[in-house]
Design a protein around this motif. Structure first.
Motif, PDB file in Angstrom:
ATOM      1  N   ILE A  10       0.852  -1.194   0.000  1.00 42.26           N
ATOM      2  CA  ILE A  10       0.000   0.000   0.000  1.00 42.26           C
ATOM      3  C   ILE A  10       0.884   1.239   0.000  1.00 42.26           C
ATOM      4  CG2 ILE A  10      -2.012   1.081   1.060  1.00 42.26           C
ATOM      5  CD1 ILE A  10      -2.304  -1.423   2.783  1.00 42.26           C
ATOM      6  N   LEU A  11       0.608   2.138  -0.941  1.00 41.79           N
ATOM      7  CA  LEU A  11       1.322   3.420  -0.976  1.00 41.79           C
ATOM      8  C   LEU A  11       0.543   4.446  -0.155  1.00 41.79           C
ATOM      9  CD1 LEU A  11       2.393   3.858  -4.705  1.00 41.79           C
ATOM     10  CD2 LEU A  11       3.879   4.123  -2.730  1.00 41.79           C
ATOM     11  N   ASN A  12       1.248   5.425   0.406  1.00 41.45           N
ATOM     12  CA  ASN A  12       0.514   6.408   1.209  1.00 41.45           C
ATOM     13  C   ASN A  12      -0.362   7.293   0.346  1.00 41.45           C
ATOM     14  OD1 ASN A  12       2.598   7.751   0.010  1.00 41.45           O
ATOM     15  ND2 ASN A  12       3.041   9.074   1.759  1.00 41.45           N
ATOM     16  N   THR A  13      -0.164   7.272  -0.985  1.00 38.51           N
ATOM     17  CA  THR A  13      -1.007   8.090  -1.861  1.00 38.51           C
ATOM     18  C   THR A  13      -2.242   7.336  -2.333  1.00 38.51           C
ATOM     19  OG1 THR A  13       0.488   7.395  -3.601  1.00 38.51           O
ATOM     20  CG2 THR A  13       0.820   9.594  -2.721  1.00 38.51           C
ATOM     21  N   ASP A  14      -2.318   6.023  -1.983  1.00 37.18           N
ATOM     22  CA  ASP A  14      -3.486   5.242  -2.401  1.00 37.18           C
ATOM     23  C   ASP A  14      -4.763   5.808  -1.780  1.00 37.18           C
ATOM     24  OD1 ASP A  14      -1.900   3.652  -3.851  1.00 37.18           O
ATOM     25  OD2 ASP A  14      -2.011   1.899  -2.545  1.00 37.18           O
ATOM     26  N   GLU A  15      -5.882   5.518  -2.455  1.00 35.03           N
ATOM     27  CA  GLU A  15      -7.142   6.084  -1.981  1.00 35.03           C
ATOM     28  C   GLU A  15      -7.596   5.468  -0.673  1.00 35.03           C
ATOM     29  OE1 GLU A  15     -10.361   6.207  -4.737  1.00 35.03           O
ATOM     30  OE2 GLU A  15      -9.148   7.329  -6.179  1.00 35.03           O
ATOM     31  N   SER A  16      -7.225   4.201  -0.464  1.00 33.02           N
ATOM     32  CA  SER A  16      -7.695   3.527   0.741  1.00 33.02           C
ATOM     33  C   SER A  16      -7.037   4.081   2.005  1.00 33.02           C
ATOM     34  CB  SER A  16      -7.396   2.031   0.626  1.00 33.02           C
ATOM     35  OG  SER A  16      -6.004   1.839   0.650  1.00 33.02           O
TER      36      SER A  16
ATOM     37  N   PHE B 261      -3.098   3.225   7.198  1.00 32.45           N
ATOM     38  CA  PHE B 261      -3.197   2.146   6.199  1.00 32.45           C
ATOM     39  C   PHE B 261      -4.123   1.090   6.770  1.00 32.45           C
ATOM     40  CE2 PHE B 261       0.536   3.199   3.557  1.00 32.45           C
ATOM     41  CZ  PHE B 261       1.179   4.116   4.366  1.00 32.45           C
TER      42      PHE B 261
ATOM     43  N   GLU C 134       5.705   3.409   1.469  1.00 37.38           N
ATOM     44  CA  GLU C 134       4.994   2.233   0.975  1.00 37.38           C
ATOM     45  C   GLU C 134       5.066   1.161   2.049  1.00 37.38           C
ATOM     46  OE1 GLU C 134       6.489   0.614  -2.659  1.00 37.38           O
ATOM     47  OE2 GLU C 134       4.594  -0.412  -3.062  1.00 37.38           O
TER      48      GLU C 134
ATOM     49  N   ASP D 118       7.258   9.910   0.569  1.00 35.59           N
ATOM     50  CA  ASP D 118       6.451   8.825   0.013  1.00 35.59           C
ATOM     51  C   ASP D 118       6.733   7.594   0.834  1.00 35.59           C
ATOM     52  OD1 ASP D 118       5.163  10.045  -2.149  1.00 35.59           O
ATOM     53  OD2 ASP D 118       7.022   9.994  -3.306  1.00 35.59           O
TER      54      ASP D 118
END
Lengths: 377, 449
Positions: free
Chosen positions: B80-86, B105, B215, B213
């Motif tokens: 999961i990236l910190n920019t992901d929508e979730s 996250f 992850e 960023d």
């Protein structure tokens, strides 16, 4: 393998109805010429191997570099040399390097050495290995080969004898009732031989060593080795089961298929039908009318099987970590140990050529239609 | 030509040939798919890539589909990236130039086994003062663990397993187990707690344009359709690309060696005398040398490139046993009256060889050619297993070599060795089945047998 022998068989088994004038001179002359040609072939082959194994002399510079590095390292780590003047130490290193190079014969130009090497190889003076040693610590190539021969003969010998007799007799049985379920099964399985024996080896290891844990993964004997002779033998036999099975599985179906086709071709001859019409038993027909005319081919195959034992199976022994000739060959190439490489090659070449040479005489013995030296040559 | 077409039609009457052709079509489809889906350069980059390419993958992970056959589900990898929508983001008011961000996250963990490894990968931008992060872990039943507080330089990775302070805080238990363990389960045989986990990442930056960023990566025990190897590489890449390489090696080797053998044999027979003599002598010398040993020497001393080895192999095979067989056949054909007729009308030597001699042996050539393809395919694998595989190309042999060298069989990573082995077997069987059937069609003498 079998086709190679046929191929090397330049001529000789051509039937001819010449009267027996000077049979002895003919045989002697033929034998002489054939012998010289075969020896020349070996000479060229071995010289080529020497050239390849030396990379045309390039291996020398690699070995020189190794010598220099080793000696420099030894002297650097020796406290006695610590206090020495650098120039004296350099001179000492240079002297040691020259000594070591002359010990290995590197001080002469490669061309001269290659011919001396060739001559020695031809007279089977296999010399000393550069880096490899036998388990007893000897550098003699002869001893190294002797020591590794046993293990190779064990697995290759057992496997090839099973293969040879198994496939010939199975093929005879199948050719008698061809079209049966077993027959068609063997035909269906014959493509299995397109995979080499090591490939079956890794499957066997996976099944019997990794999953079922009833046979050892690799090696030749338990570690530590059992102390009694009986225990040792049993342990070696246990370790030999998988490599031997791998060789047999990889080759048996194609072997049976080829022999079966071969026997079927011969059993459709008129004289076999005649024999059947006379009411001879199956065994008699097989012995007198099928096996007899095919005997030369069977003998050729058998003798080539014997030669195949010598080279061992390089990769199979590597996969099973079996200390035989094949692995020695592979290790020698990895270590650039030319003496061992050439030693093994020359023995192989001699065995092959000797077999081909002797086969001519064996043919004449088993097949009355063949006369040595008659015909094209 | 007509007869060859008719013979190919005959092929369909043999069930084994049809089966073989289907298998071959499958392998060819695989090869085409590989070339189309992963360009050559990309395949090489992936195959030769180190941790920088494959950091997201677990090591020695089984293929995903094994879960279909297991009652205890193995975890899949999560990234999961910190920019992901979730990911939820909370921003706190701070003084100018500073920022205080909290990323949360979420991930679901429905598996019965523990993950292989947990890690954070950071990239940050700053001039002088590096950002500072704190990580907190919340289990589905609401227990919270403090993981780490650390400054983040431009490229930073944080592996949970390598943080000894964290291990000590968790009562000397590995983080991958302690963070997932169901507190009610037996400590001797821990079971993971299923449900939604939360990882909280608090980020403090101290400069105007400082960014970060992050992850979050959870290495599972299964990955993709083929699993991964000891260097975290997705085996799918090499399995796919092994197909076109094996086919190329096999076909080029088979066609190159058999066609040149038959042409050289034909010219030798036609010109006879010295030409024939030279060919015969070269062959005899070559036959006294052990074939595989020469190849190993070439591989060790000169070049490990697949194409160099292929060239040498073809050379060694050209002057092999087959040339003698073809020679014997050509010697018979040479005496046929139509050859004499061709000479009478003034056909050139080349024309006679190419148009009158060679076509007579095509029925022998074609089955032999097809049957020799598996030999070449397995030869590549053999050389690779001896450590003489091509250093650049991903091949099936190289996968077996890696698997063998890393004791895959001993450690129970059977998939690693079986996948390339099965593909090799299929290719070999496909060509053999077709070849054996062709042999029977072209050589009617065998048909009844």
């Amino acid at each position: 393998m079998s086709s190679e022998a046929h191929a090397l068989q330049a001529g000789g088994d051509v039937p001819e109805q010449n009267p027996l004038v000077g049979t002895l001179t003919r045989v002697a002359k033929y034998t002489g010429v054939r012998f010289v040609i075969l020896i020349l072939t070996v000479v060229v082959g071995v010289y080529l191997t020497i050239l390849i194994a030396n990379m045309g002399g390039y291996v020398d510079s690699i070995i020189r570099g190794q010598i220099r590095e080793n000696i420099a390292l030894v002297i650097q780590n020796d406290p006695n040399f610590k206090t020495l003047d650098p120039s004296v130490r350099a001179a000492w290193i240079a002297e040691q390097v020259t000594l070591e190079e002359s010990r290995l014969g590197l001080d002469q130009p490669f061309v001269i050495r290659s011919f001396r090497f060739l001559f020695k190889a031809m007279v089977l003076d296999l010399g000393r290995a550069q880096l490899m040693t036998s388990d007893e610590g000897s550098r003699e190539v002869r001893l190294i080969i002797q020591e590794r021969l046993g293990p190779t003969l064990l697995i290759m010998g057992v496997a090839n004898f099973i293969l040879f007799f198994g496939s010939v007799f199975a093929a005879l049985a199948l050719s008698r009732k061809y079209g049966s379920f077993l027959d068609r099964l063997v035909i269906a399985l014959s493509p299995s031989s397109s995979a080499p024996s090591w490939f079956y080896g890794i499957f066997l290891i996976l099944i019997f060593a990794a999953v079922l844990r009833i046979l050892p993964f690799n090696g030749m004997v338990d570690s530590p080795p059992p102390e009694t002779k009986l225990g040792y033998t049993l342990s070696v036999l246990k370790h030999a089961i998988l490599p031997v099975s791998a060789i047999v599985i990889a080759n048996i179906f194609l072997g049976i298929y080829n022999w079966r086709t071969f026997f079927l071709v011969y059993s459709s001859e008129d004289y076999v039908d005649m024999a059947k019409a006379k009411g001879l038993s199956d065994r008699a027909i097989e012995r007198r009318y099928i096996l007899r005319p095919t005997l030369p081919t069977i003998i050729t195959n058998f003798s080539l099987t014997l030669i195949a034992l010598w080279t061992g199976s390089i990769i199979l022994e590597t996969v099973f970590i079996w200390p035989g000739l094949g692995r020695t060959y592979y290790t020698a190439i990895g270590l650039y140990d030319t003496a061992v490489i050439v030693g093994l090659t020359i023995i192989y070449a001699y065995m092959l050529v000797l077999t081909v040479f002797l086969l001519d005489f064996v043919y004449a013995l088993v097949d009355p239609r063949v006369k040595i030296g008659a015909g094209s040559s | 030509m007509q007869s060859i077409k008719a013979s190919l039609k005959d092929l369909l009457r043999y069930p084994s040939a049809v089966m073989g052709s289907l298998v071959l079509l499958g392998v060819i489809a695989l090869a085409v798919y590989a070339i189309v889906s992963i360009p050559y350069d990309e395949a090489l980059r992936l195959w030769r890539g180190g941790p920088d390419v494959w950091y997201m993958n677990p090591r020695n992970a089984l293929p995903k589909w094994v879960n279909l056959f297991r009652s205890d589900q193995l975890p899949e990898s999560i990234a999961i990236l910190n920019t992901d929508e979730s990911v939820d983001l909370e921003t706190k008011e701070t003084s100018a130039g500073f920022s205080d961000l909290t990323y949360t996250f979420h991930f679901d963990y429905p598996y019965d086994e523990f993950p292989q490894e947990l890690a954070f990968f950071f990239t940050s931008e700053y001039v002088e003062n590096e950002p500072f992060v704190s990580v907190y872990w919340t289990t589905p039943d609401g227990r919270e663990f403090r993981i780490v507080d650390m400054g983040v330089s431009r490229q930073e990775s944080y592996r949970f397993s390598q943080d000894e302070r964290l291990t000590r805080r968790l009562g000397n238990n590995a983080a991958r187990i302690a963070l997932f363990q169901d507190p009610d389960s037996d400590p001797e045989d821990p079971v993971p707690l299923k449900g939604e986990y939360q990882v909280e990442l608090k980020v403090l930056t101290f400069e105007e344009n400082s960014t970060i960023d992050a992850e979050f990566v959870l290495h599972g025990e299964v990955y993709g359709l083929a699993g991964t190897d000891h260097r975290r590489r997705d085996l799918m890449v090499s399995l796919l690309w092994g197909a076109p390489i094996a086919l190329a090696f096999g076909l080029v080797g088979a066609v190159g060696s058999s066609v040149s053998t038959i042409i050289i044999a034909a010219f030798g027979v036609w010109f006879g005398g010295v030409v024939d003599g030279i060919i015969q002598r070269i062959t005899e010398v070559n036959l006294t040398l052990p074939f595989l040993s020469i190849l190993i020497m070439v591989g060790t001393f000169y070049s490990k490139s697949l194409w160099v080895i292929l060239g040498v192999t073809i050379l060694l095979i050209i002057f092999g046993a087959a040339i003698k067989t073809y020679r014997a056949m050509f010697l018979q054909v040479k005496e046929a009256p139509y050859i004499e007729a061709a000479q009478a009308y003034g056909a050139s030597d080349v024309r006679i060889v190419m148009r009158y001699l060679l076509p007579r042996l095509i029925p022998v050539l074609i089955p032999a050619l097809i049957l020799s393809v598996p030999t070449f395919v397995f030869l590549e694998a053999t050389l690779a297993v001896l450590g003489l595989g091509d250093p650049v190309l991903p091949t099936w042999g190289k996968i077996i070599y890696d698997a063998w060298g890393n004791a895959a069989v001993y450690n129970g990573y059977y998939y690693w060795m079986l996948e390339p082995a099965i593909l090799l077997t299929l290719t070999g069987i496909g060509f053999s089945l077709v070849g054996f059937s062709l042999d029977r069609i072209f050589n009617p003498k065998l048909r009844g047998l």
